[in-house]
Motif scaffolding. Structure first.
Motif, PDB file in Angstrom:
ATOM      1  N   LEU A  60      13.485   5.832  -0.375  1.00  0.00           N
ATOM      2  CA  LEU A  60      14.149   4.678   0.228  1.00  0.00           C
ATOM      3  C   LEU A  60      13.093   3.617   0.524  1.00  0.00           C
ATOM      4  O   LEU A  60      12.112   3.888   1.218  1.00  0.00           O
ATOM      5  N   ILE A  61      13.295   2.423  -0.020  1.00  0.00           N
ATOM      6  CA  ILE A  61      12.307   1.363   0.107  1.00  0.00           C
ATOM      7  C   ILE A  61      12.943   0.121   0.718  1.00  0.00           C
ATOM      8  O   ILE A  61      14.102  -0.198   0.448  1.00  0.00           O
ATOM      9  N   ARG A  62      12.168  -0.541   1.561  1.00  0.00           N
ATOM     10  CA  ARG A  62      12.660  -1.760   2.209  1.00  0.00           C
ATOM     11  C   ARG A  62      11.478  -2.687   2.465  1.00  0.00           C
ATOM     12  O   ARG A  62      10.455  -2.262   3.000  1.00  0.00           O
ATOM     13  N   SER A 100      13.672  -5.615  -2.303  1.00  0.00           N
ATOM     14  CA  SER A 100      12.881  -4.646  -1.533  1.00  0.00           C
ATOM     15  C   SER A 100      11.605  -4.212  -2.252  1.00  0.00           C
ATOM     16  O   SER A 100      10.730  -3.603  -1.644  1.00  0.00           O
ATOM     17  N   GLY A 101      11.505  -4.502  -3.552  1.00  0.00           N
ATOM     18  CA  GLY A 101      10.319  -4.122  -4.313  1.00  0.00           C
ATOM     19  C   GLY A 101      10.556  -3.071  -5.374  1.00  0.00           C
ATOM     20  O   GLY A 101       9.603  -2.579  -5.991  1.00  0.00           O
ATOM     21  N   ILE A 139       7.889   2.096   1.945  1.00  0.00           N
ATOM     22  CA  ILE A 139       8.760   3.262   1.835  1.00  0.00           C
ATOM     23  C   ILE A 139       9.219   3.674   3.225  1.00  0.00           C
ATOM     24  O   ILE A 139       8.398   3.930   4.113  1.00  0.00           O
ATOM     25  N   VAL A 140      10.530   3.710   3.387  1.00  0.00           N
ATOM     26  CA  VAL A 140      11.127   4.057   4.680  1.00  0.00           C
ATOM     27  C   VAL A 140      11.240   5.573   4.841  1.00  0.00           C
ATOM     28  O   VAL A 140      11.006   6.119   5.922  1.00  0.00           O
ATOM     29  N   ALA A 141      11.619   6.258   3.757  1.00  0.00           N
ATOM     30  CA  ALA A 141      11.785   7.713   3.826  1.00  0.00           C
ATOM     31  C   ALA A 141      11.824   8.287   2.422  1.00  0.00           C
ATOM     32  O   ALA A 141      12.109   7.580   1.455  1.00  0.00           O
ATOM     33  N   GLY A 195       0.795  -1.225   0.000  1.00  0.00           N
ATOM     34  CA  GLY A 195       0.000   0.000   0.000  1.00  0.00           C
ATOM     35  C   GLY A 195       0.824   1.271   0.000  1.00  0.00           C
ATOM     36  O   GLY A 195       0.530   2.205   0.758  1.00  0.00           O
ATOM     37  N   ILE A 196       1.822   1.357  -0.852  1.00  0.00           N
ATOM     38  CA  ILE A 196       2.726   2.509  -0.838  1.00  0.00           C
ATOM     39  C   ILE A 196       2.151   3.679  -1.643  1.00  0.00           C
ATOM     40  O   ILE A 196       1.397   3.486  -2.596  1.00  0.00           O
ATOM     41  N   SER A 197       2.538   4.876  -1.249  1.00  0.00           N
ATOM     42  CA  SER A 197       2.141   6.103  -1.950  1.00  0.00           C
ATOM     43  C   SER A 197       3.364   7.003  -2.071  1.00  0.00           C
ATOM     44  O   SER A 197       4.148   7.137  -1.121  1.00  0.00           O
ATOM     45  N   THR A 198       3.523   7.625  -3.240  1.00  0.00           N
ATOM     46  CA  THR A 198       4.629   8.550  -3.443  1.00  0.00           C
ATOM     47  C   THR A 198       4.371   9.384  -4.688  1.00  0.00           C
ATOM     48  O   THR A 198       3.557   9.013  -5.542  1.00  0.00           O
TER      49      THR A 198
END
Length: 246
Positions: free
Chosen positions: A200-202, A41-42, A206-208, A22-25
């Motif tokens: 930054l993705i892990r 990490s995707g 998204i981490v940051a 469910g990432i957003s950017t």
């Protein structure tokens, strides 16, 4: 700044495993955005969703105001994959000229890009006889020759020598300066400093996000490797607190 790529609540499931959670950017137009994270990490899955070749479980991806995968985007997006996507039974020149012709571009344009990726001496060579690094550069030339508005590059500098890597980044910066939007993935943190913005993705999350200097300032270090580690450890600690509360 105008947005080129908008990702909202994107979830991707492969088999029984959720790959993106469910990432957003947002990716701004006319800049170089780095997508950084370890293998698995995707990153590639997100790229496939952006270019419209990934089946998604939920969420949306919009590119240049159109749903990802729309027919009208095909001539506006360039995609460099980790696995070289060129015809091995053709020469470098034949490959690049073929992709150029699809966009009504001539031989001169194709030959110019071949020189820019350092393959002038191999232009007449069959792709099947190239080294791994040369094979990758042939694929990159095919992606660059069409002058796409959005260029998605999945680890384009892996296996390249330092001189060529520097030349490629100069080329990327020139493209951005002329208005192109580039999203470049890498697991090499020193390349992150070349980007205008970072994601930054892990493990599919998204981490940051932010500029290199912003992320380093936020984490209290001048080293992006250390910044990433501190962000990961903070995320792990937060997850553990959440488990304790639950």
């Amino acid at each position: 700044m105008e947005t080129a790529i908008e990702v909202r609540d994107l979830t991707v499931v492969r088999g029984a495993r959720e790959v993106l959670h469910g990432i957003s950017t947002d990716v701004p137009r006319g800049v170089i955005t780095g997508l950084l994270g370890p293998s698995g990490s995707g990153k590639t899955t997100l790229f496939r969703a952006i270019v419209g070749v990934q089946i998604v479980s939920s969420g949306t991806v919009t590119v240049l105001g159109k749903p990802a995968g729309s027919a009208e985007l095909r001539r506006r997006i360039g995609y460099y994959t980790q696995s070289p996507s060129v015809y091995t039974d053709l020469t470098v020149r034949e490959n690049v000229r073929y992709f150029a012709s699809l966009h009504s571009l001539g031989a001169a344009e194709a030959d110019s890009v071949i020189r820019e990726v350092g393959l002038a001496e191999q232009a007449g060579q069959m792709v099947s006889t190239l080294s791994g690094g040369q094979h990758s550069r042939a694929s990159l030339a095919c992606a660059l020759v069409t002058h796409p508005e959005v260029l998605v590059l999945d680890e384009p500098t892996v296996g390249q020598d330092p001189v060529l890597r520097e030349e490629l980044w100069e080329r990327f910066r020139d493209l951005a300066g002329r208005g192109a939007t580039l999203v470049v993935s890498s697991h090499i943190m020193d390349e992150a400093n070349r980007c205008d913005g970072l994601i930054l993705i892990r493990e599919g999350s998204i981490v940051a996000e932010g500029g290199p200097d912003e992320i380093k300032s936020r984490t209290g270090t001048d080293d992006l490797d250390q910044a990433f580690l501190r962000l990961v450890r903070a995320q792990d600690a937060e997850n553990e607190r959440g488990k304790e509360v639950a």
